[in-house]
Design a protein around this motif. Structure first.
Motif, PDB file in Angstrom:
ATOM      1  N   ILE A   1      -5.153  -1.529  -2.165  1.00 37.13           N
ATOM      2  CA  ILE A   1      -4.593  -0.462  -3.001  1.00 37.13           C
ATOM      3  C   ILE A   1      -5.675   0.260  -3.796  1.00 37.13           C
ATOM      4  O   ILE A   1      -5.511   1.420  -4.161  1.00 37.13           O
ATOM      5  N   GLU A   2      -6.815  -0.380  -4.009  1.00 40.08           N
ATOM      6  CA  GLU A   2      -7.895   0.271  -4.748  1.00 40.08           C
ATOM      7  C   GLU A   2      -8.280   1.608  -4.111  1.00 40.08           C
ATOM      8  O   GLU A   2      -8.620   2.569  -4.809  1.00 40.08           O
TER       9      GLU A   2
ATOM     10  N   ALA B   1       2.631   1.682  -3.380  1.00 40.40           N
ATOM     11  CA  ALA B   1       1.649   2.129  -4.377  1.00 40.40           C
ATOM     12  C   ALA B   1       1.278   3.587  -4.150  1.00 40.40           C
ATOM     13  O   ALA B   1       1.148   4.366  -5.103  1.00 40.40           O
ATOM     14  N   GLU B   2       1.126   3.967  -2.907  1.00 41.79           N
ATOM     15  CA  GLU B   2       0.785   5.351  -2.570  1.00 41.79           C
ATOM     16  C   GLU B   2       1.856   6.330  -3.070  1.00 41.79           C
ATOM     17  O   GLU B   2       1.540   7.438  -3.496  1.00 41.79           O
TER      18      GLU B   2
ATOM     19  N   SER C   1       1.009   7.502  -6.484  1.00 34.20           N
ATOM     20  CA  SER C   1      -0.379   7.956  -6.635  1.00 34.20           C
ATOM     21  C   SER C   1      -0.557   9.128  -7.607  1.00 34.20           C
ATOM     22  O   SER C   1      -1.687   9.415  -8.004  1.00 34.20           O
ATOM     23  N   ASP C   2       0.513   9.773  -8.028  1.00 28.83           N
ATOM     24  CA  ASP C   2       0.392  10.827  -9.039  1.00 28.83           C
ATOM     25  C   ASP C   2       0.197  10.250 -10.439  1.00 28.83           C
ATOM     26  O   ASP C   2      -0.139  10.985 -11.371  1.00 28.83           O
TER      27      ASP C   2
ATOM     28  N   ILE D   1      -6.574   3.901  -3.021  1.00 26.73           N
ATOM     29  CA  ILE D   1      -5.682   5.015  -3.390  1.00 26.73           C
ATOM     30  C   ILE D   1      -6.292   5.829  -4.525  1.00 26.73           C
ATOM     31  O   ILE D   1      -6.099   7.033  -4.611  1.00 26.73           O
ATOM     32  N   GLY D   2      -7.052   5.169  -5.410  1.00 28.08           N
ATOM     33  CA  GLY D   2      -7.762   5.896  -6.459  1.00 28.08           C
ATOM     34  C   GLY D   2      -7.147   5.860  -7.837  1.00 28.08           C
ATOM     35  O   GLY D   2      -7.409   6.749  -8.651  1.00 28.08           O
ATOM     36  N   PHE D   3      -6.328   4.854  -8.130  1.00 31.14           N
ATOM     37  CA  PHE D   3      -5.809   4.720  -9.496  1.00 31.14           C
ATOM     38  C   PHE D   3      -6.975   4.496 -10.463  1.00 31.14           C
ATOM     39  O   PHE D   3      -7.953   3.833 -10.120  1.00 31.14           O
TER      40      PHE D   3
ATOM     41  N   LEU E   1      -1.283   1.723 -12.466  1.00 25.23           N
ATOM     42  CA  LEU E   1      -0.263   0.961 -11.760  1.00 25.23           C
ATOM     43  C   LEU E   1      -0.345  -0.483 -12.239  1.00 25.23           C
ATOM     44  O   LEU E   1      -1.432  -0.963 -12.591  1.00 25.23           O
TER      45      LEU E   1
ATOM     46  N   TYR F   1       0.828  -1.204   0.000  1.00 28.00           N
ATOM     47  CA  TYR F   1       0.000   0.000   0.000  1.00 28.00           C
ATOM     48  C   TYR F   1       0.866   1.259   0.000  1.00 28.00           C
ATOM     49  O   TYR F   1       0.622   2.188  -0.764  1.00 28.00           O
TER      50      TYR F   1
END
Length: 119
Positions: free
Chosen positions: A71-72, A41-42, A45-46, A74-76, A50, A38
């Motif tokens: 990880i979902e 991945a964060e 996040s820009d 995070i908002g990818f 991913l 997490y």
């Protein structure tokens, strides 16, 4: 140009996927000091997308789904997810988060015939 960051998860942590899988070690990165999927991945996040490989699932040695599926949040826009699909039937066995897109790799699938027969 499209850049898609990649993380490889094994034994619950992000690893440096270099050499044979038995020699994979936790990552040492300039973008984060963490090896938690997490947190790594964060750090990406820009980016809108991913790519994640669940190395344990690919090797048929369990999975890291609970950790990876978090990880979902995070908002990818998309998370391309390689979890070692060997036939399309496995897609129906695993409930993926909405933003996750399954990846079918040449390493894992059994044959084109088996894939095409599941249509």
């Amino acid at each position: 140009m499209r850049i898609i960051p990649v993380i490889d998860v094994m034994n619950g942590m992000v690893v440096h996927a270099k050499g044979d899988r038995q020699s994979y070690r936790p990552i040492k990165s300039v973008i984060t000091t963490s090896t938690e999927p997490y947190k790594v991945a964060e750090a990406f996040s820009d980016f809108p997308e991913l790519y994640i490989a669940d190395i344990d699932r690919i090797m048929k040695k369990g999975d890291n789904f609970n950790t990876i599926f978090d990880i979902e949040s995070i908002g990818f826009e998309k998370v391309f997810f390689d979890f070692g699909i060997s036939d399309l039937g496995e897609l129906y066995d695993v409930k993926l988060p909405k933003s996750f897109v399954p990846v079918l790799s040449t390493e894992s699938f059994l044959s084109f015939e088996k894939i095409h027969s599941k249509k």
